[in-house]
Design an enzyme around this catalytic site. Structure first.
Site, PDB file in Angstrom:
ATOM      1  N   SER A   1     -38.476 107.859  94.754  1.00 56.96           N
ATOM      2  CA  SER A   1     -38.446 106.375  94.970  1.00 56.96           C
ATOM      3  C   SER A   1     -39.875 105.805  95.288  1.00 56.96           C
ATOM      4  CB  SER A   1     -36.821 105.290  95.824  1.00 56.96           C
ATOM      5  OG  SER A   1     -37.351 105.686  96.936  1.00 56.96           O
TER       6      SER A   1
ATOM      7  N   CYS B   1     -35.290 110.144  85.703  1.00 56.78           N
ATOM      8  CA  CYS B   1     -36.659 109.175  86.486  1.00 56.78           C
ATOM      9  C   CYS B   1     -37.084 109.099  84.424  1.00 56.78           C
ATOM     10  CB  CYS B   1     -37.802 109.403  86.761  1.00 56.78           C
ATOM     11  SG  CYS B   1     -37.931 110.896  86.182  1.00 56.78           S
TER      12      CYS B   1
ATOM     13  N   ARG C   1     -29.614 115.952  99.866  1.00 57.71           N
ATOM     14  CA  ARG C   1     -28.632 115.643  99.162  1.00 57.71           C
ATOM     15  C   ARG C   1     -28.183 117.190  98.555  1.00 57.71           C
ATOM     16  NH1 ARG C   1     -28.494 112.107 101.375  1.00 57.71           N
ATOM     17  NH2 ARG C   1     -29.525 110.212 101.793  1.00 57.71           N
TER      18      ARG C   1
ATOM     19  N   GLU D   1     -34.698  99.651  89.417  1.00 57.30           N
ATOM     20  CA  GLU D   1     -34.235 100.519  88.867  1.00 57.30           C
ATOM     21  C   GLU D   1     -33.103 100.431  89.396  1.00 57.30           C
ATOM     22  OE1 GLU D   1     -36.016 104.244  90.751  1.00 57.30           O
ATOM     23  OE2 GLU D   1     -35.883 105.267  88.594  1.00 57.30           O
TER      24      GLU D   1
ATOM     25  N   PHE E   1     -33.573 114.091  94.795  1.00 52.37           N
ATOM     26  CA  PHE E   1     -32.178 115.271  94.408  1.00 52.37           C
ATOM     27  C   PHE E   1     -31.859 115.281  92.962  1.00 52.37           C
ATOM     28  CE2 PHE E   1     -30.683 110.745  93.950  1.00 52.37           C
ATOM     29  CZ  PHE E   1     -30.166 110.669  92.624  1.00 52.37           C
TER      30      PHE E   1
HETATM   31  P1  NAD Z   1     -35.941 109.093  97.462  1.00 51.32           P
HETATM   32  O1  NAD Z   1     -36.918 108.504  97.269  1.00 51.32           O
HETATM   33  O2  NAD Z   1     -35.275 108.857  98.526  1.00 51.32           O
HETATM   34  O3  NAD Z   1     -36.232 110.651  97.941  1.00 51.32           O
HETATM   35  C1  NAD Z   1     -37.395 111.287  97.918  1.00 51.32           C
HETATM   36  C2  NAD Z   1     -37.633 112.014  98.811  1.00 51.32           C
HETATM   37  O4  NAD Z   1     -37.983 111.597 100.111  1.00 51.32           O
HETATM   38  C3  NAD Z   1     -36.437 113.671  99.671  1.00 51.32           C
HETATM   39  O5  NAD Z   1     -36.812 114.717 100.197  1.00 51.32           O
HETATM   40  C4  NAD Z   1     -36.115 112.782 100.782  1.00 51.32           C
HETATM   41  O6  NAD Z   1     -35.781 113.534 101.732  1.00 51.32           O
HETATM   42  C5  NAD Z   1     -37.363 111.675 101.092  1.00 51.32           C
HETATM   43  N1  NAD Z   1     -37.498 110.644 101.801  1.00 51.32           N
HETATM   44  C6  NAD Z   1     -36.789 109.187 101.272  1.00 51.32           C
HETATM   45  N2  NAD Z   1     -36.473 108.134 102.448  1.00 51.32           N
HETATM   46  C7  NAD Z   1     -37.926 109.170 103.183  1.00 51.32           C
HETATM   47  C8  NAD Z   1     -38.028 107.498 103.958  1.00 51.32           C
HETATM   48  N3  NAD Z   1     -38.460 106.681 104.591  1.00 51.32           N
HETATM   49  N4  NAD Z   1     -39.266 108.205 104.194  1.00 51.32           N
HETATM   50  C9  NAD Z   1     -40.032 109.292 104.445  1.00 51.32           C
HETATM   51  N5  NAD Z   1     -39.585 110.487 102.926  1.00 51.32           N
HETATM   52  C10 NAD Z   1     -38.147 109.983 102.919  1.00 51.32           C
HETATM   53  O7  NAD Z   1     -35.128 109.850  96.041  1.00 51.32           O
HETATM   54  P2  NAD Z   1     -34.515 110.294  95.369  1.00 51.32           P
HETATM   55  O8  NAD Z   1     -32.996 108.509  95.986  1.00 51.32           O
HETATM   56  O9  NAD Z   1     -33.985 111.709  95.833  1.00 51.32           O
HETATM   57  O10 NAD Z   1     -34.377 110.032  94.269  1.00 51.32           O
HETATM   58  C11 NAD Z   1     -34.485 109.472  93.331  1.00 51.32           C
HETATM   59  C12 NAD Z   1     -35.506 108.653  92.741  1.00 51.32           C
HETATM   60  O11 NAD Z   1     -36.595 109.832  92.049  1.00 51.32           O
HETATM   61  C13 NAD Z   1     -35.783 107.542  91.170  1.00 51.32           C
HETATM   62  O12 NAD Z   1     -36.558 106.829  91.697  1.00 51.32           O
HETATM   63  C14 NAD Z   1     -36.170 108.256  90.326  1.00 51.32           C
HETATM   64  O13 NAD Z   1     -36.971 107.386  89.522  1.00 51.32           O
HETATM   65  C15 NAD Z   1     -37.365 108.943  91.386  1.00 51.32           C
HETATM   66  N6  NAD Z   1     -37.799 110.158  89.775  1.00 51.32           N
HETATM   67  C16 NAD Z   1     -38.940 110.624  89.606  1.00 51.32           C
HETATM   68  C17 NAD Z   1     -39.844 111.450  88.765  1.00 51.32           C
HETATM   69  C18 NAD Z   1     -41.040 111.086  88.084  1.00 51.32           C
HETATM   70  O14 NAD Z   1     -41.348 111.773  87.683  1.00 51.32           O
HETATM   71  N7  NAD Z   1     -41.477 110.034  88.809  1.00 51.32           N
HETATM   72  C19 NAD Z   1     -38.887 112.348  88.817  1.00 51.32           C
HETATM   73  C20 NAD Z   1     -37.783 112.477  89.463  1.00 51.32           C
HETATM   74  C21 NAD Z   1     -37.044 111.193  90.636  1.00 51.32           C
END
Ligand code: NAD
Length: 499
Positions: free
Chosen positions: A226, A281, A177, A384, A149
């Site tokens: 995540s 991130c 989201r 985090e 998101f």
């Molecule tokens: P999230 O892991 O909750 O969701 C990411 C994606 O995964 C979404 O599209 C979501 O629909 C999907 N998802 C969620 N739960 C799932 C499940 N149980 N099974 C399969 N798919 C699922 O992450 P978020 O809250 O949207 O984003 C924040 C996180 O992303 C933080 O941990 C942040 O550090 C990380 N992030 C990392 C980078 C990077 O380049 N390393 C960049 C941006 C964000």
């Protein structure tokens, strides 16, 4: 109530699963739209269209594919304000920050204009008598991306622009989201000249993700989000034979050496710790001053700066420092972790608890927090937080500070603030983290370099954007060709080196 759609084969299509996710306006707490959550059948339909459209796109010469990217750049610039507004409305970040989100994606689209150059293969003329050898970089076919998101414009573009420039069809499963900007981007790509079916947006949650991971036609999966989900997607995707790259969470440390310019370091920490409400991130969530005197000076400089932060909705002007967090669940999680910090004995020197904004009492605003004297055994250090919470861990020496960044399980980004070139070089050479800032708090590499962390911040080998993306979205095929001149020698039965 607005009902959002999928974008399949060039059309906005209503969801048929009967399941929806609430899309909030984080500033007011109101549900402003419903996003459809796709099931496996809906995903399969998109894959069918992608697979049908992809061969013609792959056969389109790379210069023509690059022209779509050129046009996309101008459309993104034309619609910048509209995209930023839609992004802020669902995400909550300030308008200048939302425009930055679009801009950092646009820069990767610009990079992809170089596809004809980047996709040139290798050629050896005369590898043997009458023998030439050449390698081609061919697209994978249908690729998919699952995005978080917090950068609903930038990260989708980091994935789909190189995938498409390489000749693939791409299915984007954005965060449920804030799915509106990804839908707008797909429309813009078609306006830029992309054929139908090459970029589709299928909204959804775990069910749609699992449908991607299990679909035999999808060749590659990119994920950003995540760490637990990254690990899950990597495992399931790889075991299904796909090429997978997953980028996970972070806990970025900033080391402040005693010789650093303390005002510069404090200003950097304010932007990197609290910008976008800490939902980045590459946010700095841990400040590591070296020596008690450095720590005291830093805390003294941080407190008045934090107390001056202006928290508000994106609609109240561009001098707002940060907006609400994305959902009430995100807010509750931050508050829970802050409470563990207090319970486990950290010193809460700026207490943002109970923050409320007149007129926006139901919004998901979180006040800024600063913890001092945090230790590595505390939950606020280990996990985090993804909120406006900065933890200060005091280190006695440079080696102790380096050890903290090295021992943490996350390894996305880190920074050192110092005037000592030797310390900076040593830090950059030794630390086991993917992206390093030297007097730069958020060292996000530009489009023509690559982006990626180490340790539990990544699963897979290639980074995002830059030359790595062109490797991730292509497969190498090597051709050995022989055009014998003169007398034919007859059959050759032994495997032998080239003469
Ligand atoms: P999230 O892991 O909750 O969701 C990411 C994606 O995964 C979404 O599209 C979501 O629909 C999907 N998802 C969620 N739960 C799932 C499940 N149980 N099974 C399969 N798919 C699922 O992450 P978020 O809250 O949207 O984003 C924040 C996180 O992303 C933080 O941990 C942040 O550090 C990380 N992030 C990392 C980078 C990077 O380049 N390393 C960049 C941006 C964000």
């Amino acid at each position: 109530m607005q009902e959002l759609t999928h974008y399949i084969n060039g059309e906005h299509v209503k969801g048929t699963s009967g399941r929806f996710a609430d899309v909030f306006n984080p500033a007011t707490g109101e549900v402003q739209a419903k996003a459809p959550l796709a099931n496996a059948d809906e995903m399969a339909k998109a894959v069918e269209f992608a697979a049908a459209a992809q061969p013609a796109w792959a056969a389109t010469n790379p210069q023509r594919r690059a022209r779509v990217m050129m046009k996309m750049v101008s459309l993104l610039n034309r619609d910048m304000d509209k995209l930023a507004e839609a992004l802020s409305r669902e995400h909550g970040k300030t308008l200048p920050d939302a425009a930055g989100d679009v801009q950092r994606g646009l820069e990767v689209v610009e990079y992809c204009i170089g596809a004809p150059e980047l996709l040139k293969g290798d050629y050896t003329d005369g590898a043997g008598p009458g023998i030439d050898m050449y390698s081609m970089k061919q697209p994978l076919g249908v690729s998919a991306g699952i995005t978080p998101f917090n950068f609903p414009a930038m990260i989708p573009m980091w994935m789909f622009a190189p995938a498409i420039a390489c000749g693939n069809a791409f299915i984007l499963k954005p965060s449920e989201r804030d799915p509106s900007v990804p839908l707008m981007l797909a429309e813009l790509m078609e306006e830029a000249g992309l054929p139908k079916g090459i970029l589709q947006v299928v909204n959804g949650d775990k069910e749609a993700v699992d449908a991607i991971l299990d679909h035999p036609v999808i060749q590659s999966v990119g994920f950003v989000g995540s760490t637990p989900i990254a690990e899950y997607i990597y495992g399931r995707g790889c075991s299904n034979g796909k090429r997978v790259q997953c980028f996970g969470g972070a806990k970025n440390h900033m080391i402040i050496m005693p010789d650093a310019d303390m005002d510069q370091a404090a200003d950097a920490l304010i932007g990197a710790g609290y910008g976008a409400a800490g939902e980045r991130c590459m946010a700095i969530s841990v400040a590591v001053p070296v020596g008690e005197e450095t720590a005291d000076k830093l805390i003294e400089k941080l407190i008045p700066r934090i107390e001056k932060l202006k928290v508000g909705p994106y609609t109240s002007g561009n001098d707002v420092d940060y907006g609400p967090v994305v959902t009430s669940a995100a807010k509750a999680n931050i508050e829970r972790l802050v409470q563990t910090g207090v319970d486990q004995g950290a010193d809460l020197v700026v207490d943002g608890r109970g923050f409320s904004l007149q007129g926006y009492e139901d919004g998901f605003f979180v006040g800024p927090h600063l913890f001092d004297k945090v230790t590595p055994d505390m939950d606020i250090y280990k996990y985090e937080i993804f909120g406006p919470v900065l933890s200060c861990v005091r280190a006695a020496t440079y080696e102790d500070a380096l050890g903290l960044a090295m021992d943490h399980e996350m390894g996305n980004g880190t920074a050192i603030f110092t005037r000592d070139g030797d310390a900076a070089r040593d830090f950059a050479a030794r630390v086991n983290v993917g992206m390093i800032g030297i007097n730069v708090p958020i060292p996000v590499p530009l489009a023509y370099h690559t982006f990626g962390g180490w340790k539990k911040s990544v699963f897979g080998d290639l980074n995002q954007h830059g030359p790595d993306a062109f490797k991730f979205y292509t497969r190498t095929k090597t051709v050995t060709s022989r055009w014998p001149s003169g007398i034919k020698e007859g059959g050759e039965f032994n495997f032998k080196p080239m003469d």
